[in-house]
Design a protein around this motif. Structure first.
Motif, PDB file in Angstrom:
ATOM      1  N   ASP A 145      10.620  15.834  47.987  1.00  0.00           N
ATOM      2  CA  ASP A 145      11.368  14.981  47.397  1.00  0.00           C
ATOM      3  C   ASP A 145      12.665  15.259  47.512  1.00  0.00           C
ATOM      4  OD1 ASP A 145      12.596  13.472  45.324  1.00  0.00           O
ATOM      5  OD2 ASP A 145      11.151  13.817  43.797  1.00  0.00           O
ATOM      6  N   ILE A 146      13.484  14.494  48.393  1.00  0.00           N
ATOM      7  CA  ILE A 146      14.885  14.824  48.618  1.00  0.00           C
ATOM      8  C   ILE A 146      15.710  13.666  47.911  1.00  0.00           C
ATOM      9  CG2 ILE A 146      16.596  15.290  50.325  1.00  0.00           C
ATOM     10  CD1 ILE A 146      14.778  15.300  52.410  1.00  0.00           C
ATOM     11  N   GLY A 147      16.116  14.208  46.542  1.00  0.00           N
ATOM     12  CA  GLY A 147      16.748  13.376  45.698  1.00  0.00           C
ATOM     13  C   GLY A 147      18.345  13.469  45.616  1.00  0.00           C
ATOM     14  N   GLY A 148      19.110  13.407  44.861  1.00  0.00           N
ATOM     15  CA  GLY A 148      20.445  13.397  44.949  1.00  0.00           C
ATOM     16  C   GLY A 148      21.048  15.025  44.817  1.00  0.00           C
ATOM     17  N   GLY A 149      20.503  15.532  43.873  1.00  0.00           N
ATOM     18  CA  GLY A 149      20.905  16.952  43.785  1.00  0.00           C
ATOM     19  C   GLY A 149      20.032  17.967  44.456  1.00  0.00           C
ATOM     20  N   THR A 150      18.781  17.751  44.394  1.00  0.00           N
ATOM     21  CA  THR A 150      17.744  18.800  44.762  1.00  0.00           C
ATOM     22  C   THR A 150      16.694  18.323  45.697  1.00  0.00           C
ATOM     23  OG1 THR A 150      16.254  18.390  42.993  1.00  0.00           O
ATOM     24  CG2 THR A 150      18.046  20.098  42.640  1.00  0.00           C
ATOM     25  N   THR A 151      16.103  19.456  46.478  1.00  0.00           N
ATOM     26  CA  THR A 151      15.120  18.924  47.146  1.00  0.00           C
ATOM     27  C   THR A 151      13.867  19.592  46.518  1.00  0.00           C
ATOM     28  OG1 THR A 151      16.284  18.837  49.279  1.00  0.00           O
ATOM     29  CG2 THR A 151      13.737  19.418  49.544  1.00  0.00           C
ATOM     30  N   GLY A 234      15.425   9.244  47.269  1.00  0.00           N
ATOM     31  CA  GLY A 234      16.418   8.533  47.833  1.00  0.00           C
ATOM     32  C   GLY A 234      17.012   8.888  49.026  1.00  0.00           C
ATOM     33  N   THR A 235      17.159  10.202  49.146  1.00  0.00           N
ATOM     34  CA  THR A 235      18.027  10.487  50.549  1.00  0.00           C
ATOM     35  C   THR A 235      16.900  10.216  51.646  1.00  0.00           C
ATOM     36  OG1 THR A 235      19.200  12.087  49.186  1.00  0.00           O
ATOM     37  CG2 THR A 235      18.778  12.802  51.744  1.00  0.00           C
ATOM     38  N   CYS A 236      15.735  10.244  51.405  1.00  0.00           N
ATOM     39  CA  CYS A 236      14.871   9.815  52.463  1.00  0.00           C
ATOM     40  C   CYS A 236      14.802   8.516  52.895  1.00  0.00           C
ATOM     41  CB  CYS A 236      13.557  10.160  52.198  1.00  0.00           C
ATOM     42  SG  CYS A 236      13.186  12.139  51.925  1.00  0.00           S
TER      43      CYS A 236
HETATM   44  P1  ATP Z   1      17.307  14.321  41.790  1.00  0.00           P
HETATM   45  O1  ATP Z   1      15.913  14.183  42.033  1.00  0.00           O
HETATM   46  O2  ATP Z   1      17.795  15.457  42.749  1.00  0.00           O
HETATM   47  O3  ATP Z   1      17.652  14.710  40.234  1.00  0.00           O
HETATM   48  P2  ATP Z   1      17.803  11.352  41.848  1.00  0.00           P
HETATM   49  O4  ATP Z   1      16.427  11.393  41.212  1.00  0.00           O
HETATM   50  O5  ATP Z   1      18.877  10.801  41.387  1.00  0.00           O
HETATM   51  O6  ATP Z   1      18.126  13.218  41.996  1.00  0.00           O
HETATM   52  P3  ATP Z   1      17.090   9.725  44.066  1.00  0.00           P
HETATM   53  O7  ATP Z   1      17.119   8.720  43.007  1.00  0.00           O
HETATM   54  O8  ATP Z   1      15.745  10.059  44.611  1.00  0.00           O
HETATM   55  O9  ATP Z   1      17.631  11.174  43.524  1.00  0.00           O
HETATM   56  O10 ATP Z   1      17.873   9.674  45.152  1.00  0.00           O
HETATM   57  C1  ATP Z   1      19.309   9.668  45.131  1.00  0.00           C
HETATM   58  C2  ATP Z   1      20.164  10.012  46.334  1.00  0.00           C
HETATM   59  O11 ATP Z   1      19.467   9.133  47.295  1.00  0.00           O
HETATM   60  C3  ATP Z   1      21.325   9.994  46.285  1.00  0.00           C
HETATM   61  O12 ATP Z   1      21.923  10.784  46.951  1.00  0.00           O
HETATM   62  C4  ATP Z   1      21.698   8.536  47.071  1.00  0.00           C
HETATM   63  O13 ATP Z   1      22.701   8.529  47.720  1.00  0.00           O
HETATM   64  C5  ATP Z   1      20.708   8.638  47.933  1.00  0.00           C
HETATM   65  N1  ATP Z   1      20.282   7.377  48.842  1.00  0.00           N
HETATM   66  C6  ATP Z   1      19.771   6.229  47.980  1.00  0.00           C
HETATM   67  N2  ATP Z   1      19.658   5.324  48.806  1.00  0.00           N
HETATM   68  C7  ATP Z   1      19.944   5.620  50.189  1.00  0.00           C
HETATM   69  C8  ATP Z   1      20.108   5.133  51.281  1.00  0.00           C
HETATM   70  N3  ATP Z   1      19.780   3.930  51.793  1.00  0.00           N
HETATM   71  N4  ATP Z   1      20.251   5.876  52.518  1.00  0.00           N
HETATM   72  C9  ATP Z   1      20.669   7.020  52.259  1.00  0.00           C
HETATM   73  N5  ATP Z   1      20.755   7.661  50.979  1.00  0.00           N
HETATM   74  C10 ATP Z   1      20.260   6.893  49.983  1.00  0.00           C
END
Ligand code: ATP
Length: 271
Positions: A145-151, A234-236
């Motif tokens: 799960d590659i999110g905003g802050g962590t993997t 989201g990063t994926c």
């Molecule tokens: P964490 O899980 O790390 O706490 P989060 O839940 O906010 O973070 P997600 O909502 O899964 O994470 O993803 C957010 C990330 O995905 C952001 O860094 C955003 O820039 C990136 N993101 C969203 N849409 C896209 C896209 N179309 N292309 C590239 N990156 C994207």
């Protein structure tokens, strides 16, 4: 191999109801609240576990999976709750939430309190990979799960989580790299990165960070028999990210149509 058909259908429906909620009455509503580093997502399902409404907001209330702006987080979730209640013309009572793996001891109930503070009765609190697997239904393999802050890396054996880890590298770092390379403010780089039309151009700039993520994955799955990696977060959404991760790990890697809403929908399903 994991079949993303159910996941894709659910996410597609969710995207539709974010634009236009489904107004039929349900005896009960299940709400999932995902407090992310980059994004707060609220998903509402009906009695048949079908998405009926949802919304997401980019916010800076969580860092590396930890709530850093408690008041701000409560306010955002409360506003999103009200917005959805108005759209559905009903009160949303129950909500589930999730926390990144390994943060149970340091979270001190912050996520739980945000959800309660926003006016929900908390019906479940689970870890993010388990939530994602409510949608993916993986028996054996790794979910990354590659999110905003962590993997977050989780390994499943016979449908159960057998290993979890969370490392502080995510989409925010991707945007920082772009910001430096293109000499643009972070917020601008973040928006530029999210536009699929720019993915081809930015991919070579981001490749080293993707390879760093792949190295993190390799570190954690070493010693486990992992034959398949499923990418969420989201990063994926970045076009082609799965190819670089597959090349660097040597493990078959794939992702659903839209990997961004898998965890929040799984949270709602667990409600
Ligand atoms: P964490 O899980 O790390 O706490 P989060 O839940 O906010 O973070 P997600 O909502 O899964 O994470 O993803 C957010 C990330 O995905 C952001 O860094 C955003 O820039 C990136 N993101 C969203 N849409 C896209 C896209 N179309 N292309 C590239 N990156 C994207």
């Amino acid at each position: 191999r994991v079949n993303f058909e159910y996941c894709d259908q659910l996410v597609e429906k969710f995207e539709q109801v974010c634009e236009k909620p489904e107004l039929h009455k349900s005896s009960v509503y299940y709400t999932g609240v995902d407090l992310g580093t980059a994004c707060v997502v609220v998903a509402v399902l009906d009695e048949n576990y079908e998405p009926v409404a949802g919304c997401y907001k980019y916010a800076d209330v969580v860092r590396d999976g930890m709530v850093v702006d408690y008041i701000g987080a409560v306010q955002i979730v409360r506003e999103m709750k009200q917005e959805l209640e108005e759209k559905l013309d009903t009160e949303l009572i129950y909500a589930a939430a999730a926390i990144p793996p390994g943060t149970e001891t340091v979270d001190s109930g912050a996520v739980e309190n945000v959800v309660r503070g926003a006016g929900f009765t908390l019906s479940n609190l689970l870890d993010e990979p388990t939530a994602a697997n409510e949608v993916l239904k993986i028996q054996n393999g790794a979910v990354v799960d590659i999110g905003g802050g962590t993997t977050g890396i989780s390994i499943f054996k016979d449908g159960k989580v057998v290993y979890i880890a969370d490392e502080p590298t995510g989409g925010t770092h991707f945007s920082l790299v772009l910001s430096g390379a293109y000499k643009m403010p972070f917020e601008e780089a973040e928006v530029f990165k999210r536009d699929p039309d720019n993915h081809k151009e930015i991919f070579p700039v981001l490749k080293p960070v993707i390879e760093k993520v792949a190295a993190i994955i390799n570190e954690h799955i070493e010693g486990h028999q992992v034959e398949e990696i499923s990418l969420v977060g989201g990063t994926c959404c970045l076009t082609g990210i799965e190819g670089t991760i597959e090349k660097k790990t040597g493990i078959y890697t794939h992702k659903p149509g839209n990997p961004m809403f898998v965890t929040p929908l799984g949270i709602a399903l667990s409600c």
